[in-house]
Design a protein around this motif. Structure first.
Motif, short mmCIF file in Angstrom:
data_model
loop_
_atom_site.label_atom_id
_atom_site.label_comp_id
_atom_site.label_asym_id
_atom_site.label_seq_id
_atom_site.Cartn_x
_atom_site.Cartn_y
_atom_site.Cartn_z
N LEU A 9 0.59 -1.28 0.06
CA LEU A 9 0.04 -0.07 0.27
C LEU A 9 1.08 1.38 -0.27
N PRO A 10 0.97 2.41 -0.74
CA PRO A 10 0.93 3.65 -0.11
C PRO A 10 1.26 3.97 0.72
N GLU A 11 1.88 5.05 1.48
CA GLU A 11 2.46 4.87 2.95
C GLU A 11 0.61 6.27 3.04
N ASP A 12 0.28 6.95 2.82
CA ASP A 12 -1.53 7.44 3.61
C ASP A 12 -1.82 6.55 3.51
N GLU A 13 -2.28 5.39 3.01
CA GLU A 13 -2.98 3.95 2.68
C GLU A 13 -2.48 3.83 3.97
N VAL A 14 -1.35 2.77 4.68
CA VAL A 14 -1.54 2.16 5.29
C VAL A 14 -1.26 3.26 6.83
N GLN A 15 -0.80 4.78 6.96
CA GLN A 15 -1.29 4.91 7.85
C GLN A 15 -3.16 5.58 8.04
N ASP A 16 -4.00 5.13 7.42
CA ASP A 16 -4.76 5.18 6.87
C ASP A 16 -5.70 3.77 8.23
N ARG A 17 -4.57 2.62 7.30
CA ARG A 17 -5.40 1.10 7.75
C ARG A 17 -4.48 1.28 9.26
N LEU A 18 -3.90 1.86 9.79
CA LEU A 18 -3.29 2.01 11.31
C LEU A 18 -4.14 2.29 11.33
N VAL A 19 -4.70 3.82 11.83
CA VAL A 19 -6.20 3.94 12.24
C VAL A 19 -7.10 3.43 12.12
N ARG A 20 -7.26 2.47 11.63
CA ARG A 20 -8.79 1.62 11.73
C ARG A 20 -8.61 0.68 12.45
N LEU A 21 -6.99 -0.25 12.35
CA LEU A 21 -6.77 -1.13 13.27
C LEU A 21 -7.02 -0.91 14.22
N ASP A 22 -6.46 0.26 14.47
CA ASP A 22 -6.26 1.17 16.19
C ASP A 22 -7.49 1.01 17.50
N THR A 23 -8.70 1.60 16.25
CA THR A 23 -10.04 1.59 16.18
C THR A 23 -10.64 0.49 16.49
N LEU A 24 -10.05 -0.33 15.36
CA LEU A 24 -10.69 -2.25 15.61
C LEU A 24 -10.50 -2.82 16.91
N LEU A 25 -8.86 -2.93 17.02
CA LEU A 25 -8.10 -3.46 18.47
C LEU A 25 -9.01 -2.69 19.41
#
Length: 187
Positions: A9-25
């Motif tokens: 993934l491009p870096e900005d999408e990685v950041q989006d996924r990390l934020v989403r992952l934090d929320t899901l966890l």
């Protein structure tokens, strides 16, 4: 020559996924019941498998300093290696490197050094002009942020002033008599 583009993934999408992952966890941690327990176990097992894969990768690049360095320069890989406790550079080396990089920006003419790391706390010594309280606080915060960015396993960074040499001539040295010269050149 520019580095080749990273795979995935491009870096900005990685950041989006990390934020989403934090929320899901966070939501998963708050959930109760057998399905929530199974989901938590699945996440834990998946994390262990990926951690093992990363450990194998670091073992494969051991002895290949350029490749190991390239892996640790990638921000996402760097943090994953730390998360799994397999980063090839000890925390002291990473902190020393970031302090070396920060020195030119300390326009105060001062110096900063790692005094010690005890547990999850890094203690830095900072010498030089501290300026006004708000400027000193800003420099201390910037140093702490830089250290925590390369060593997120640390919980806290304490910045203390380095001991300064006395600027006053000690009184006992004023009372000492100067040595007298003997004609043969010895004192």
């Amino acid at each position: 020559m520019a580095d080749p583009p990273a795979a995935g993934l491009p870096e900005d999408e990685v950041q989006d996924r990390l934020v989403r992952l934090d929320t899901l966890l966070e939501r998963l941690e708050q959930a109760t019941g057998p399905v929530a327990e199974i989901a938590a176990q699945a996440v834990e097992a998946l994390t262990e498998v990926y951690g093992t894969a990363l450990a194998r990768m670091t073992a494969l690049v051991d002895g290949l300093p350029e490749l190991a360095s390239a892996l640790t320069r990638d921000e996402l890989v760097h943090h994953l290696l730390i998360l799994h406790g397999i980063h090839p550079q000890p925390v002291e080396e990473r902190v020393a490197r970031v302090l070396d990089d920060a020195r030119p920006a300390l326009r105060t003419g001062g110096a900063v050094e790692l005094a010690e790391i005890t547990g999850d706390v890094a203690r830095l010594r900072w010498s030089g002009s501290r300026g006004c309280a708000s400027s000193a606080a800003a420099v201390e915060r910037a140093l702490a942020d830089a250290v925590l960015a390369v060593a997120p396993e640390l919980r806290r960074v304490e910045v203390t002033p380095a001991e300064r040499a006395p600027t006053v001539i000690p009184a006992d040295s004023l009372l000492r008599r100067p040595a007298t010269r003997i004609p043969d050149g010895t004192a």
